[in-house]
Scaffold this active site. Structure first.
Site, PDB file in Angstrom:
ATOM      1  N   LYS A  37     -27.780  58.070  20.949  1.00  0.00           N
ATOM      2  CA  LYS A  37     -27.753  57.754  22.651  1.00  0.00           C
ATOM      3  C   LYS A  37     -28.705  56.803  22.862  1.00  0.00           C
ATOM      4  O   LYS A  37     -29.995  56.956  22.593  1.00  0.00           O
ATOM      5  CB  LYS A  37     -27.817  59.014  23.360  1.00  0.00           C
ATOM      6  N   GLU A  73     -21.110  66.663  24.676  1.00  0.00           N
ATOM      7  CA  GLU A  73     -22.532  66.151  24.174  1.00  0.00           C
ATOM      8  C   GLU A  73     -23.298  67.693  23.793  1.00  0.00           C
ATOM      9  O   GLU A  73     -23.035  68.544  24.603  1.00  0.00           O
ATOM     10  CB  GLU A  73     -23.115  65.369  25.401  1.00  0.00           C
ATOM     11  N   CYS A  88     -22.774  60.418  27.517  1.00  0.00           N
ATOM     12  CA  CYS A  88     -23.053  61.042  28.919  1.00  0.00           C
ATOM     13  C   CYS A  88     -23.720  59.640  29.802  1.00  0.00           C
ATOM     14  O   CYS A  88     -23.035  58.695  30.304  1.00  0.00           O
ATOM     15  CB  CYS A  88     -24.140  62.046  28.884  1.00  0.00           C
TER      16      CYS A  88
END
Length: 263
Positions: free
Chosen positions: A109, A43, A143
């Site tokens: 995300k 990431e 994540c």
């Protein structure tokens, strides 16, 4: 294609220095075996997990995107990882999936990490991404998405669930446990690629990158150092397991807010 050869780059990222990180990865790429199908980067692999997008963001025509396309073409492999992107006056923690021919797919995300104030400076994504590559269906996420199982629910018959991350070591038990849970409930190979080292905010990352099999067993677990791990996964073995233990058809039916991007 039954087999997929993957290289995980568990790197110690250079804080907020995109050019230096690109140079680091260019050197690391020299170590991968010929015939690698997919390279996975962490990431925010050009900056670390920074909350300063105004000074760090690139565009989809910027240097990092061009570099990814050049590297993918040169090695004839797909490359994925997330970077900070500015688009329409918004900042995104955006995963880029770059095919060897230069075609790009992207995922923004969805779940922004409120403990770090990520939601204050970045815009959340609204769509999931399903990549079809060499006969594999792959869902890449980022994540904090790992904590929200509805978003990764295997209603698309994907073969591989993939997380790129900056997941601090102090929550390492949660990282490993959640990766195994996502693999078990979705009966899918699940990869978590994390960074190592200490970032500019003092957060320490121990790597802990994992390949978890479709049955929840960890088959690859990386030690706390910068390294490249290469391995192969086999779709036929997963298909046999799913046929023997056909749990996926028994999932509850419900809808979620969001849409899926398909090829």
């Amino acid at each position: 294609m039954d087999r997929l050869k993957i290289a995980l780059f568990q790197a110690d990222l250079i804080w907020e220095q995109a050019a230096d990180n690109r140079h680091k990865f260019t050197r690391l790429f020299e170590s991968i075996a010929p015939g690698t199908d997919l390279i996975v980067l962490p990431e925010m692999f050009t900056t670390g997990f920074s909350m300063e997008p105004a000074k760090l963001a690139e565009t989809m025509t910027g240097e990092t995107v061009a570099w990814l396309q050049q590297q993918a073409a040169a090695m004839n492999t797909a490359i994925t990882g997330s970077v900070i992107i500015e688009e329409n006056r918004n900042f995104y923690n955006r995963l880029l999936w770059v095919f060897p021919n230069g075609t790009i797919r992207s995922y923004d995300k969805r779940h922004l990490f409120t403990l770090a104030g990520e939601e204050k400076v970045y815009t959340p994504g609204k769509e999931q991404l399903l990549v079809e590559y060499k006969g594999w269906k792959i869902m890449p996420l980022i994540c904090y998405d790992l904590r929200f199982p509805v978003w990764s629910r295997n209603q698309f018959d994907y073969d591989l669930l993939l997380y790129v991350a900056n997941f601090p070591d102090k929550r390492g038990m949660a990282w490993r446990t959640l990766l195994q849970a996502r693999a078990i409930e979705n009966q899918a190979y699940t990869i978590g690629l994390n960074r190592v080292g200490t970032d500019g905010n003092g957060a320490y990352y121990a790597g802990d990158s994992c390949l978890v099999n479709y049955d929840g067993k960890i088959s690859q677990h990386l030690p706390p150092r910068e390294m490249v791990a290469q391995f192969e996964i086999k779709k036929e073995e997963q298909a046999t397991f799913r046929k023997k233990l056909a749990f996926l058809p028994d999932q509850d039916e419900f809808s979620i807010h969001g849409s899926i991007q398909r090829d």
